[in-house]
Write a protein that holds these residues in place. Structure first.
Motif, PDB file in Angstrom:
ATOM      1  N   THR A  31      -8.422   4.250   2.032  1.00 33.77           N
ATOM      2  CA  THR A  31      -9.190   3.071   2.421  1.00 33.77           C
ATOM      3  C   THR A  31      -9.093   2.969   3.938  1.00 33.77           C
ATOM      4  N   PHE A  32     -10.253   2.854   4.581  1.00 29.13           N
ATOM      5  CA  PHE A  32     -10.343   2.774   6.036  1.00 29.13           C
ATOM      6  C   PHE A  32     -10.729   1.365   6.450  1.00 29.13           C
ATOM      7  N   ALA A  33     -10.492   1.048   7.703  1.00 32.70           N
ATOM      8  CA  ALA A  33     -10.874  -0.248   8.261  1.00 32.70           C
ATOM      9  C   ALA A  33     -11.023  -0.087   9.771  1.00 32.70           C
ATOM     10  N   ILE A  34     -11.500  -1.142  10.397  1.00 29.00           N
ATOM     11  CA  ILE A  34     -11.582  -1.194  11.858  1.00 29.00           C
ATOM     12  C   ILE A  34     -10.661  -2.316  12.300  1.00 29.00           C
ATOM     13  N   GLU A  35      -9.715  -1.970  13.171  1.00 32.11           N
ATOM     14  CA  GLU A  35      -8.792  -2.962  13.718  1.00 32.11           C
ATOM     15  C   GLU A  35      -8.880  -2.898  15.237  1.00 32.11           C
ATOM     16  N   GLN A  36      -9.317  -3.987  15.852  1.00 29.62           N
ATOM     17  CA  GLN A  36      -9.473  -4.070  17.302  1.00 29.62           C
ATOM     18  C   GLN A  36     -10.299  -2.883  17.822  1.00 29.62           C
ATOM     19  N   HIS A  37     -11.435  -2.650  17.191  1.00 35.34           N
ATOM     20  CA  HIS A  37     -12.410  -1.610  17.542  1.00 35.34           C
ATOM     21  C   HIS A  37     -11.918  -0.185  17.303  1.00 35.34           C
ATOM     22  N   GLN A  38     -10.791  -0.028  16.620  1.00 43.28           N
ATOM     23  CA  GLN A  38     -10.217   1.291  16.340  1.00 43.28           C
ATOM     24  C   GLN A  38     -10.315   1.595  14.840  1.00 43.28           C
ATOM     25  N   LEU A  39     -10.822   2.783  14.505  1.00 42.84           N
ATOM     26  CA  LEU A  39     -10.836   3.236  13.120  1.00 42.84           C
ATOM     27  C   LEU A  39      -9.409   3.519  12.679  1.00 42.84           C
ATOM     28  N   VAL A  40      -9.010   2.947  11.543  1.00 41.34           N
ATOM     29  CA  VAL A  40      -7.653   3.154  11.049  1.00 41.34           C
ATOM     30  C   VAL A  40      -7.659   3.538   9.576  1.00 41.34           C
ATOM     31  N   LEU A  41      -6.643   4.284   9.213  1.00 43.49           N
ATOM     32  CA  LEU A  41      -6.338   4.533   7.812  1.00 43.49           C
ATOM     33  C   LEU A  41      -5.541   3.332   7.353  1.00 43.49           C
ATOM     34  N   HIS A  42      -6.096   2.564   6.437  1.00 40.78           N
ATOM     35  CA  HIS A  42      -5.506   1.295   6.037  1.00 40.78           C
ATOM     36  C   HIS A  42      -4.592   1.453   4.823  1.00 40.78           C
ATOM     37  N   GLU A  43      -5.065   2.202   3.813  1.00 39.29           N
ATOM     38  CA  GLU A  43      -4.291   2.424   2.586  1.00 39.29           C
ATOM     39  C   GLU A  43      -4.522   3.835   2.079  1.00 39.29           C
ATOM     40  N   VAL A  44      -3.553   4.342   1.337  1.00 44.17           N
ATOM     41  CA  VAL A  44      -3.706   5.623   0.652  1.00 44.17           C
ATOM     42  C   VAL A  44      -3.083   5.497  -0.727  1.00 44.17           C
ATOM     43  N   LEU A  45      -3.847   5.906  -1.717  1.00 40.72           N
ATOM     44  CA  LEU A  45      -3.341   6.026  -3.081  1.00 40.72           C
ATOM     45  C   LEU A  45      -3.212   7.517  -3.354  1.00 40.72           C
ATOM     46  N   ALA A  46      -2.012   7.947  -3.681  1.00 39.18           N
ATOM     47  CA  ALA A  46      -1.751   9.363  -3.933  1.00 39.18           C
ATOM     48  C   ALA A  46      -1.030   9.505  -5.262  1.00 39.18           C
ATOM     49  N   GLY A  47      -0.981  10.722  -5.737  1.00 32.99           N
ATOM     50  CA  GLY A  47      -0.185  10.980  -6.926  1.00 32.99           C
ATOM     51  C   GLY A  47       1.250  10.566  -6.663  1.00 32.99           C
ATOM     52  N   ARG A  48       1.955  10.206  -7.700  1.00 36.44           N
ATOM     53  CA  ARG A  48       3.325   9.707  -7.571  1.00 36.44           C
ATOM     54  C   ARG A  48       4.193  10.689  -6.791  1.00 36.44           C
ATOM     55  N   GLN A  49       4.918  10.152  -5.824  1.00 35.38           N
ATOM     56  CA  GLN A  49       5.829  10.951  -5.011  1.00 35.38           C
ATOM     57  C   GLN A  49       7.242  10.756  -5.559  1.00 35.38           C
ATOM     58  N   ASP A  50       7.875  11.843  -5.945  1.00 31.04           N
ATOM     59  CA  ASP A  50       9.209  11.753  -6.505  1.00 31.04           C
ATOM     60  C   ASP A  50      10.117  12.756  -5.815  1.00 31.04           C
ATOM     61  N   PRO A  51      11.002  12.320  -4.948  1.00 32.70           N
ATOM     62  CA  PRO A  51      11.306  10.930  -4.613  1.00 32.70           C
ATOM     63  C   PRO A  51      10.250  10.355  -3.669  1.00 32.70           C
ATOM     64  N   PRO A  52      10.173   9.024  -3.579  1.00 34.61           N
ATOM     65  CA  PRO A  52       9.215   8.395  -2.665  1.00 34.61           C
ATOM     66  C   PRO A  52       9.454   8.827  -1.224  1.00 34.61           C
ATOM     67  N   VAL A  53       8.369   9.054  -0.506  1.00 39.22           N
ATOM     68  CA  VAL A  53       8.433   9.518   0.881  1.00 39.22           C
ATOM     69  C   VAL A  53       7.710   8.510   1.770  1.00 39.22           C
ATOM     70  N   PRO A  54       8.315   8.075   2.870  1.00 38.72           N
ATOM     71  CA  PRO A  54       7.613   7.134   3.751  1.00 38.72           C
ATOM     72  C   PRO A  54       6.481   7.830   4.502  1.00 38.72           C
ATOM     73  N   PHE A  55       5.443   7.062   4.802  1.00 41.33           N
ATOM     74  CA  PHE A  55       4.305   7.537   5.591  1.00 41.33           C
ATOM     75  C   PHE A  55       3.947   6.435   6.572  1.00 41.33           C
ATOM     76  N   CYS A  56       3.908   6.749   7.857  1.00 45.66           N
ATOM     77  CA  CYS A  56       3.651   5.752   8.917  1.00 45.66           C
ATOM     78  C   CYS A  56       4.656   4.605   8.840  1.00 45.66           C
ATOM     79  N   GLY A  57       5.879   4.926   8.448  1.00 45.82           N
ATOM     80  CA  GLY A  57       6.922   3.912   8.364  1.00 45.82           C
ATOM     81  C   GLY A  57       6.823   3.020   7.137  1.00 45.82           C
ATOM     82  N   VAL A  58       5.934   3.357   6.207  1.00 49.79           N
ATOM     83  CA  VAL A  58       5.719   2.529   5.021  1.00 49.79           C
ATOM     84  C   VAL A  58       6.185   3.294   3.783  1.00 49.79           C
ATOM     85  N   MET A  59       6.996   2.635   2.965  1.00 49.90           N
ATOM     86  CA  MET A  59       7.387   3.208   1.679  1.00 49.90           C
ATOM     87  C   MET A  59       6.319   2.834   0.651  1.00 49.90           C
ATOM     88  N   PRO A  60       6.015   3.748  -0.252  1.00 52.11           N
ATOM     89  CA  PRO A  60       4.982   3.442  -1.243  1.00 52.11           C
ATOM     90  C   PRO A  60       5.492   2.521  -2.343  1.00 52.11           C
TER      91      PRO A  60
END
Length: 188
Positions: A50-79
């Protein structure tokens, strides 16, 4: 091939399906610290973005992926673990990364659609452009949002010119262009 799940774009308070990009994919999945895995035949890419525009910048807002085992952080975010298929059918879970705010360096245009006609869905591959009613085109340079335009009137004209194409199995209009035929220059 199963109908493929589309990426999404949140724009002006609406969620659109990302139908095509003019120059290259909007982002490269190699940025993930994990290998996206197939969680459904509807996502052969292994993820849905899911993409969005934040302060005129295109950003990757969300990602749904197959289950990560063990969970791996992405951009400092745990799933968070989410159910992709109701447990009464078959338990399939995925990893949802939210509030990523990851800037993307995309140059080109993105064609988005809304108002999909579900009753016309053929359960295979990628959907035809003619099954959407509203079309927006967003333009970016180096990830910076430049402008948008509603190209629904141009798509209506194009759709009308294609009505004469017939398909013996799916009927009138089924021969209309697939998303791979998107050419932003043709909409001018």
């Amino acid at each position: 091939m199963t109908v493929q799940a589309k990426d999404h774009f949140v724009f002006q308070g609406r969620v659109y399906a990302v139908l095509a990009a003019s120059s290259r994919p909007v982002f490269d999945a190699s940025i993930f610290p994990f290998k996206p895995n197939l969680h459904s035949t509807a996502t052969y890419r292994g993820h849905q973005a899911t993409f969005a525009i934040e302060q005129h910048q295109l950003v990757l807002h969300e990602v749904l992926a197959g289950r990560q085992d063990p969970p791996v952080p992405f951009c400092g975010v745990m799933p968070t673990e989410v159910d992709l298929v109701p447990a009464r059918i078959r338990k399939i879970t995925g990893s949802m990364y939210q509030q990523l705010h990851h800037p993307l360096d995309f140059t080109g245009s993105i064609l988005m659609g809304d108002g999909f006609e579900f009753e016309r869905q053929v359960p295979e591959g990628y959907c035809h452009l003619w099954k959407y009613h509203t079309f927006m085109e967003l333009y970016f340079q180096g990830g910076q949002f430049l402008r948008f335009r509603d190209v629904s009137p141009q798509m209506d004209i194009w759709r009308s010119s294609q009505r004469q194409r017939k398909d013996p199995v799916f009927g009138e209009g089924a021969g209309l262009a697939y998303l791979s035929e998107y050419d932003p220059e043709a909409l001018k």
